[in-house]
Design a protein around this motif. Structure first.
Motif, PDB file in Angstrom:
ATOM      1  N   LEU A   3      69.463 -89.584 -52.758  1.00  0.00           N
ATOM      2  CA  LEU A   3      68.100 -89.275 -52.329  1.00  0.00           C
ATOM      3  C   LEU A   3      67.482 -88.190 -53.205  1.00  0.00           C
ATOM      4  O   LEU A   3      66.279 -88.228 -53.509  1.00  0.00           O
ATOM      5  N   SER A   4      68.298 -87.220 -53.612  1.00  0.00           N
ATOM      6  CA  SER A   4      67.775 -86.141 -54.454  1.00  0.00           C
ATOM      7  C   SER A   4      67.329 -86.679 -55.813  1.00  0.00           C
ATOM      8  O   SER A   4      66.291 -86.263 -56.347  1.00  0.00           O
ATOM      9  N   ALA A   7      64.017 -88.690 -55.291  1.00  0.00           N
ATOM     10  CA  ALA A   7      62.882 -87.781 -55.115  1.00  0.00           C
ATOM     11  C   ALA A   7      62.493 -87.143 -56.445  1.00  0.00           C
ATOM     12  O   ALA A   7      61.301 -87.031 -56.775  1.00  0.00           O
ATOM     13  N   VAL A  10      60.554 -89.619 -58.626  1.00  0.00           N
ATOM     14  CA  VAL A  10      59.161 -89.814 -58.194  1.00  0.00           C
ATOM     15  C   VAL A  10      58.286 -88.667 -58.696  1.00  0.00           C
ATOM     16  O   VAL A  10      57.198 -88.874 -59.259  1.00  0.00           O
ATOM     17  N   LEU A 198      63.153 -79.607 -56.206  1.00  0.00           N
ATOM     18  CA  LEU A 198      63.152 -80.515 -55.061  1.00  0.00           C
ATOM     19  C   LEU A 198      64.503 -81.203 -54.925  1.00  0.00           C
ATOM     20  O   LEU A 198      65.050 -81.318 -53.808  1.00  0.00           O
ATOM     21  N   ALA A 199      65.060 -81.673 -56.043  1.00  0.00           N
ATOM     22  CA  ALA A 199      66.353 -82.363 -56.007  1.00  0.00           C
ATOM     23  C   ALA A 199      67.454 -81.450 -55.488  1.00  0.00           C
ATOM     24  O   ALA A 199      68.322 -81.878 -54.713  1.00  0.00           O
ATOM     25  N   ILE A 202      67.077 -81.057 -51.635  1.00  0.00           N
ATOM     26  CA  ILE A 202      67.508 -82.256 -50.921  1.00  0.00           C
ATOM     27  C   ILE A 202      69.019 -82.444 -51.049  1.00  0.00           C
ATOM     28  O   ILE A 202      69.699 -82.840 -50.099  1.00  0.00           O
TER      29      ILE A 202
END
Length: 357
Positions: A3-4, A7, A10, A198-199, A202
């Motif tokens: 998920l990291s 994200a 993106v 962000l990564a 997460i």
């Protein structure tokens, strides 16, 4: 972890598109051949991928009891040969069909423009592979005793990853990739800065949920706020994946341990801190016009955040001239110093260029 990376991809794509529109990044022309049928190499590669997925995934479904120890199953030779062969043939057929739809009587050479945002998939794969390798190397350097006791297990274990090791190795790999593909590394680094923060935030969610050893020291202090949940102040990580602590009463199975004394849930604190820092970097990214400054700020805030969390985190300490820093503290201090130095350098360079022009 997955998920990291998603994200980060993106966010990175969005930033690379913006910088391409502003003319800060440009395309690279490459020659491709269209209309060719699927090659033997492509068919074999897709057969291999399909075989692995069928062999392991369908094999796991057929022998669900093997998933009691998921890591051992994944790294073992166990699986379903029939499902693997069917999966391999299916993937190979799909690739043949895909290429056959656009096959031409006479294949043509074409020149296409590939923009930086079109390369995000490649960059994420580079970051994942070299980041994972670096994270494992730095973790084992930090835990030499465990490496000596069980070298094979330490090297192939899915747990035990040092973020800074991954950051350093992934940065070197991406820098090389950018230079090879006509992308200004400084602008790409500025695009990566919010994505990396962000990564990391997460990714720490996985550490908190799994209980992989990235927790804090024992916390015996009284809770400062009545509204704060107990587990957010002191947590004993029940069912942690590394089997650390004491047996949980009436629990059967592999993950039945919890820490005897509650500790600071440092992954939780890093989740909150890094998501806030991501919001900060995202909010200032368009206001900063000097290349490299956002990267320098990222290094500073990243280093400061990690340095302070290390004060309440369990970690291996080095003994250097009477002081006992952790590996992360040393790297965090280096990042802060490097960030300040780069900040001064980029700002000074920008002023000099403005005077000259």
């Amino acid at each position: 972890m997955a998920l990291s990376f998603i994200a980060a991809a993106v966010v990175l794509t969005s930033e690379l598109k913006r910088k391409s529109k502003e003319g800060l990044l440009t395309y690279k022309e490459e020659k491709i051949v269209v209309g060719q049928p699927a090659s033997i190499g492509e068919l074999l590669l897709n057969f291999f991928l399909g075989f692995i997925l069928g062999y392991k995934l369908i094999g796991a479904y057929l022998d669900r009891h093997e998933l009691i120890d998921t890591q051992s199953y994944i790294l073992s030779s166990k699986g379903s040969w029939v499902a693997g062969i069917i999966g391999g043939l299916l993937f190979a057929f799909l690739k043949w069909q895909e290429k056959n739809k656009v096959k031409l009587a006479k294949p043509e050479e074409r020149i296409i423009r590939i923009w930086p945002q079109d390369r995000v998939g490649d960059m994420v794969i580079y970051a994942f592979i070299f980041g994972f390798i670096g994270a494992k190397i730095f973790h084992n350097l930090e835990n030499i005793d465990d490496l000596i006791k069980d070298p094979i297990g330490s090297l192939i274990s899915f747990s035990g990853l040092t973020f800074y090791g991954g950051l350093i190795c992934a940065t070197i790999a991406i820098w090389y990739y950018c230079k090879r593909n006509n992308m200004n590394p400084i602008h790409v680094a500025d695009s990566f800065a919010p994505a990396m923060m962000l990564a990391y935030g997460i990714g720490r969610m996985g550490c908190q949920i799994a209980g992989d050893g990235d927790w804090g020291i024992v916390n015996t202090h009284p809770k400062p706020f009545s509204w704060l949940p107990d587990w957010a102040w002191a947590y004993n990580y029940p069912h942690n994946v590394i089997g650390e602590g004491v047996q949980i009463p009436n629990c059967l199975g592999q993950y039945c341990s919890q820490l005897p004394s509650a500790v600071f849930p440092t992954p939780l604190y890093e989740i909150v801190a890094c998501l806030l820092l991501f919001a900060f970097l995202w909010s200032i990214r368009k206001k900063i016009t000097t290349p490299g400054v956002l990267t320098a700020i990222y290094l500073i805030v990243n280093g400061v955040e990690r340095f302070f969390i290390e004060l309440i985190r369990v970690n291996t300490k080095y003994h250097i001239f009477g002081i006992n820093p952790t590996q992360a503290e040393l790297i965090a201090a280096f990042l802060v110093i490097s960030g300040v130095g780069l900040l001064i350098f980029f700002i000074t360079q920008n002023k000099t260029e403005q005077v000259v022009s």
